[in-house]
Design an enzyme around this catalytic site. Structure first.
Site, PDB file in Angstrom:
ATOM      1  N   ARG A 218       0.942  -1.138   0.012  1.00  0.00           N
ATOM      2  CA  ARG A 218      -0.149   0.000   0.042  1.00  0.00           C
ATOM      3  C   ARG A 218       0.908   1.264   0.153  1.00  0.00           C
ATOM      4  NH1 ARG A 218      -3.922  -0.931   4.136  1.00  0.00           N
ATOM      5  NH2 ARG A 218      -2.425  -0.274   5.240  1.00  0.00           N
TER       6      ARG A 218
ATOM      7  N   TYR B 295      18.855   9.669  -0.455  1.00  0.00           N
ATOM      8  CA  TYR B 295      20.162  10.169  -0.118  1.00  0.00           C
ATOM      9  C   TYR B 295      20.447  11.104  -1.685  1.00  0.00           C
ATOM     10  CZ  TYR B 295      25.120  10.090   1.016  1.00  0.00           C
ATOM     11  OH  TYR B 295      26.421  10.270   1.767  1.00  0.00           O
TER      12      TYR B 295
ATOM     13  N   LYS C 118      22.338   9.898   6.779  1.00  0.00           N
ATOM     14  CA  LYS C 118      23.347   8.811   7.068  1.00  0.00           C
ATOM     15  C   LYS C 118      23.110   7.979   7.991  1.00  0.00           C
ATOM     16  CE  LYS C 118      27.028  10.034   4.485  1.00  0.00           C
ATOM     17  NZ  LYS C 118      27.578   9.208   3.476  1.00  0.00           N
TER      18      LYS C 118
ATOM     19  N   GLU D  28      30.514  14.440   8.841  1.00  0.00           N
ATOM     20  CA  GLU D  28      30.023  14.379   7.899  1.00  0.00           C
ATOM     21  C   GLU D  28      29.837  15.797   7.076  1.00  0.00           C
ATOM     22  OE1 GLU D  28      28.817  12.755   4.172  1.00  0.00           O
ATOM     23  OE2 GLU D  28      29.321  11.588   6.044  1.00  0.00           O
TER      24      GLU D  28
ATOM     25  N   ASP E  30      33.552  11.660   4.173  1.00  0.00           N
ATOM     26  CA  ASP E  30      34.141  12.268   2.849  1.00  0.00           C
ATOM     27  C   ASP E  30      35.792  11.923   2.734  1.00  0.00           C
ATOM     28  OD1 ASP E  30      31.485  13.754   2.560  1.00  0.00           O
ATOM     29  OD2 ASP E  30      32.180  14.731   4.442  1.00  0.00           O
TER      30      ASP E  30
END
Length: 594
Positions: A63, A108, A180, A251, A275
């Site tokens: 659904r 993302y 993340k 991050e 990174d």
């Protein structure tokens, strides 16, 4: 396995729950919506609060998928999924797991970037922990609200200076911390109610946000220098005091802070910067796989890194560690096999004043480049004769036919990774690389590309997706309660990831495992991290199995999965924060006075 059921993070057996009635339905972690069986409806005072029909999780997911498909744009789909997560976390994760490849770009990059850029205008309900540099005295009080010392496993934090290629987004960075942690749960089974997303609000230099009356963050220029460092220090110390076993994930910090902060704290706590290290690990894994196919030893390869920002130097760092460890070389000797190129060309020692700290390590003596055009990639290739060429430059089509064919003159199987995102910024198209080298190239990219046809066969193009690496690394750190995250642990994780590459069985297959298999990939990655942590004396967990098969089962048993577990009613007096729905980024909006 029954012997594992008493583990803190075991997913076996019922969950204690002190919430009832509407309060239970408002708690995303416990809410089952139409999935509550009749006996739980009666036990938890839900009679009359739900329609009579009872659905299975499969039916609910079908659904929800129909509703998802009716959303007209990627951003609308992102907003729908955010709303679903606000209501029912199990259903949210189940839906995304069922359609992982389709929905990954929505939850993302690239769609999450649009959500972050519009954070203040799409805002509905706060999620995560908001810490302001102008109120540093509140850090400890704010963190105290997120559970006891043993109830947080992973803290993801960002100051929002360099988000997903869209730059400074200020307080909107809370969404990258949330995203993340969603990936940690999806890809490695980190319990969603044992995570803490944080934004470190130090202001913004984004003119649009500074002039937007609806902007929700500190509407002032970014604080830098000593005051910024004191803020980061106080945050880290407060995390260590309140959650001494938590793993900290950095991050999207700015170029001049990302590596500096990582270098400072990596010797003190278990921390990770995706990174810098995540991109490096997944690229190194692809390189291990390519070396296996090409029959190169990684300790012998010469590498040109085209692009020397955070990602480029982070990749160089991981390759450097691997060359040193595999070849039993000093880092100084291993560094002689890596050449970094930035906007000005090869990094030289005479230019150190204009280089970042991370770039300093890779600057070459000027004398080695006398008489060579150090800004010409073709001339650099002629001089270095590299086995490996990696692009993180965001300079589209920089790997020209001339560059690629010059490289192919000197090595039998050139290894070329154009990694810049998005696709329009890639240094080369894999199809061209295959054509220009008559199929000899081994390649991986930073974004998805279709297979390439060569001699009637289809060759897969591996994607260097960080999500196949960092979740398993974090899971290993969490389960072992590692004191630190060391280069040896990262290399062990990388080798475990590379060992699962399809190319090891079929040279036309991908150099990395596909994200669709990521949970099993994370099991093996985590096991490798745990074993290295034990070997190096950095594991604080005392009950770690020493048998490889049992270790993997031990890991799996502590991975959260999107399944409804039976609820066990407990009285709210003396109930744990978990039973009260007070853990995680989506907490029950209720008091203890029911």
């Amino acid at each position: 396995m029954p012997k594992f059921t008493k583990l803190t993070r075991s997913t076996s057996g019922p969950q204690e729950c002190a919430l009832t009635g509407a309060a239970l339905l408002q708690c995303p972690y416990f809410n089952k919506g139409s999935g509550f069986p009749q006996h739980e409806r009666e036990t938890f005072s839900l009679v009359g609060l739900l329609p009579s029909g009872i659905n299975t999780l499969d039916e609910q997911a079908r659904r929800a998928y129909e509703q998802y498909q009716n959303c007209g744009t990627a951003l609308a789909k992102n907003t729908f999924l955010t709303s679903l997560k606000d209501q029912n976390e199990v259903l949210f994760y189940r839906l995304v797991q069922d359609h992982l490849q389709e929905m990954f770009p929505v939850i993302y990059t690239p769609t999450e970037g649009d959500a972050i850029a519009n954070y203040s205008r799409l805002f509905r309900r706060p999620e995560g922990c908001f810490l302001e540099i102008t109120h540093q005295e509140d850090i400890e009080v704010a963190l105290d609200q997120w559970g006891s010392p043993e109830e947080v496993d992973v803290i993801a934090c960002s100051d929002g200076e360099q988000i997903l290629g869209i730059g400074d987004q200020g307080v909107g960075a809370i969404l990258i911390s949330v995203a993340k942690l969603i990936i940690y749960t999806l890809c490695a089974g980190i319990h969603p109610n044992r995570t803490l997303p944080v934004v470190l609000d130090v202001g913004t230099d984004n003119p649009g946000l500074l002039n937007d009356p609806l902007y929700l963050g500190l509407q002032q220029p970014r604080v830098r220098g000593e005051e910024y460092d004191k803020f980061i220090e106080r945050f880290i110390r407060a995390c260590r005091k309140r959650f001494p076993q938590a793993y900290i994930h950095f991050e999207d910090f700015g170029l001049h802070n990302a590596r500096r902060i990582l270098d400072k704290y990596t010797k003190e706590i278990a921390c990770f910067n995706d990174d810098v290290q995540g991109t490096g690990c997944v690229t190194l894994a692809a390189l291990y796989s390519a070396c296996h196919v090409a029959k190169y030893r990684i300790q012998d390869v010469r590498v040109v890194m085209f692009g020397a920002g955070s990602a480029g130097t982070g990749i160089a760092d991981q390759i450097l560690d691997a060359i040193a460890l595999e070849g039993r070389k000093s880092k100084e000797d291993a560094m002689k096999q890596i050449w970094c190129v930035d906007k000005q060309g090869i990094l030289l020692q005479s230019e150190t004043e204009s280089l970042t700290l991370a770039q300093h390590y890779y600057a070459k003596p000027d004398g080695e480049w006398q008489g060579v055009d150090k800004s010409s990639l073709v001339e650099i290739i002629k001089t270095v004769k590299p086995h490996v060429l990696i692009g993180t430059s965001t300079k589209p089509k920089a790997f020209t036919r001339e560059v690629v064919q010059e490289m192919a003159k000197h090595v039998e199987r050139p290894i070329i990774f154009p990694l810049s995102n998005p696709t329009r910024l890639h240094e080369a198209d894999p199809k061209d690389l295959v054509e220009w080298t008559n199929g000899r190239v081994l390649t991986a990219t930073g974004s998805p590309f279709p297979p390439v046809k060569i001699d009637g066969r289809m060759r897969e193009v591996a994607e260097c997706n960080n999500s196949t690496a960092f979740p398993g690394i974090g899971l290993g750190a969490v389960l072992s309660r590692a004191k630190l995250m060391t280069p040896a642990m990262l290399v062990a994780a990388t080798k475990a990831l590379a060992a699962q590459a399809p190319a090891l069985q079929d040279p036309d297959a991908g150099l990395l495992p596909d994200v669709i298999n990521v949970r099993e990939v994370s099991v093996k990655t985590a096991a490798a991290v745990i074993k290295q942590a034990v070997k190096d004396g950095l594991a604080q967990e005392q009950r770690i199995p020493d048998n490889d098969k049992e270790l993997e089962e031990w890991v799996r048993d502590q991975m959260w999965d999107a399944q409804y577990r039976p609820l066990k009613k407990v009285d709210w007096v003396g109930a744990s924060p978990a039973a009260l729905g007070e853990l995680g980024s989506k907490r029950a909006p209720v008091s203890r006075q029911f």
